[in-house]
Write an enzyme that holds these catalytic residues in place. Structure first.
Site, mmCIF file in Angstrom:
data_model
loop_
_atom_site.group_PDB
_atom_site.id
_atom_site.type_symbol
_atom_site.label_atom_id
_atom_site.label_comp_id
_atom_site.label_asym_id
_atom_site.label_seq_id
_atom_site.Cartn_x
_atom_site.Cartn_y
_atom_site.Cartn_z
ATOM 1 N N HIS A 137 -10.207 -5.133 -3.060
ATOM 2 C CA HIS A 137 -8.993 -5.296 -2.462
ATOM 3 C C HIS A 137 -9.119 -5.919 -1.025
ATOM 4 C CE1 HIS A 137 -9.835 -1.135 -2.239
ATOM 5 N NE2 HIS A 137 -8.948 -0.896 -1.174
ATOM 6 N N HIS A 153 -6.748 -6.027 2.319
ATOM 7 C CA HIS A 153 -5.643 -5.401 3.052
ATOM 8 C C HIS A 153 -5.066 -6.457 3.942
ATOM 9 C CE1 HIS A 153 -6.451 -1.064 2.323
ATOM 10 N NE2 HIS A 153 -7.800 -1.525 1.977
ATOM 11 N N VAL A 174 -10.397 3.218 -3.523
ATOM 12 C CA VAL A 174 -10.537 2.632 -4.971
ATOM 13 C C VAL A 174 -11.597 1.745 -5.074
ATOM 14 C CG1 VAL A 174 -9.031 1.595 -6.591
ATOM 15 C CG2 VAL A 174 -7.900 2.929 -4.825
ATOM 16 N N ASN A 210 -12.686 -3.369 2.719
ATOM 17 C CA ASN A 210 -13.617 -2.231 2.841
ATOM 18 C C ASN A 210 -14.614 -2.489 1.624
ATOM 19 O OD1 ASN A 210 -12.238 -1.246 5.225
ATOM 20 N ND2 ASN A 210 -10.831 -0.074 3.585
ATOM 21 N N ASP A 221 0.990 -1.327 -0.129
ATOM 22 C CA ASP A 221 0.043 -0.047 0.034
ATOM 23 C C ASP A 221 0.848 1.173 -0.133
ATOM 24 O OD1 ASP A 221 -1.669 2.255 1.092
ATOM 25 O OD2 ASP A 221 -3.052 0.584 1.311
#
Length: 113
Positions: free
Chosen positions: A99, A101, A95, A86, A29
């Site tokens: 994705h 994390h 974004v 998220n 990230d």
């Protein structure tokens, strides 16, 4: 396409690729929240978890498996790590590309924020 993650997948935006295969890519990230903060994404553009189809379920399993492998490789699997997805703006998704994390390398707070 304007999606920054799709541009990374296409090689149009440079990134330090930690892992890549035919379906998924992992990279650090750019605004890390922990010493280890890796993003794991499907190469296929899926806007969010809410857009996941039945056909996409295998790639989600592979993303989680890769997160575990990267945690082991990074030496944080024993001390602990967190996986976060998220979904939508109110949850903090910036974004619009699904994705995962991978966060670790220090004690994380009990709060998810």
């Amino acid at each position: 396409m304007d999606c920054i993650f799709c541009q990374i997948v296409a090689g149009k935006v440079p990134s330090q690729i930690l892992y890549q295969d035919e379906e998924i890519v992992a990279f650090p990230d750019i605004r890390p929240l922990a010493p280890t903060h890796v993003l794991i994404i499907p190469k296929k553009h899926i806007p969010s978890l809410a857009h996941l189809s039945e056909a996409d379920l295998p790639v989600m399993g592979r993303m989680v498996k890769l997160a575990n492998q990267l945690a082991q490789r990074g030496g944080i699997s024993q001390s602990g790590y967190r996986l976060v997805i998220n979904c939508g703006g109110d949850a903090g998704q910036i974004v619009p590309h699904l994705h995962l994390h991978l966060l670790g390398g220090r004690r994380l707070s009990d709060a998810l924020g």
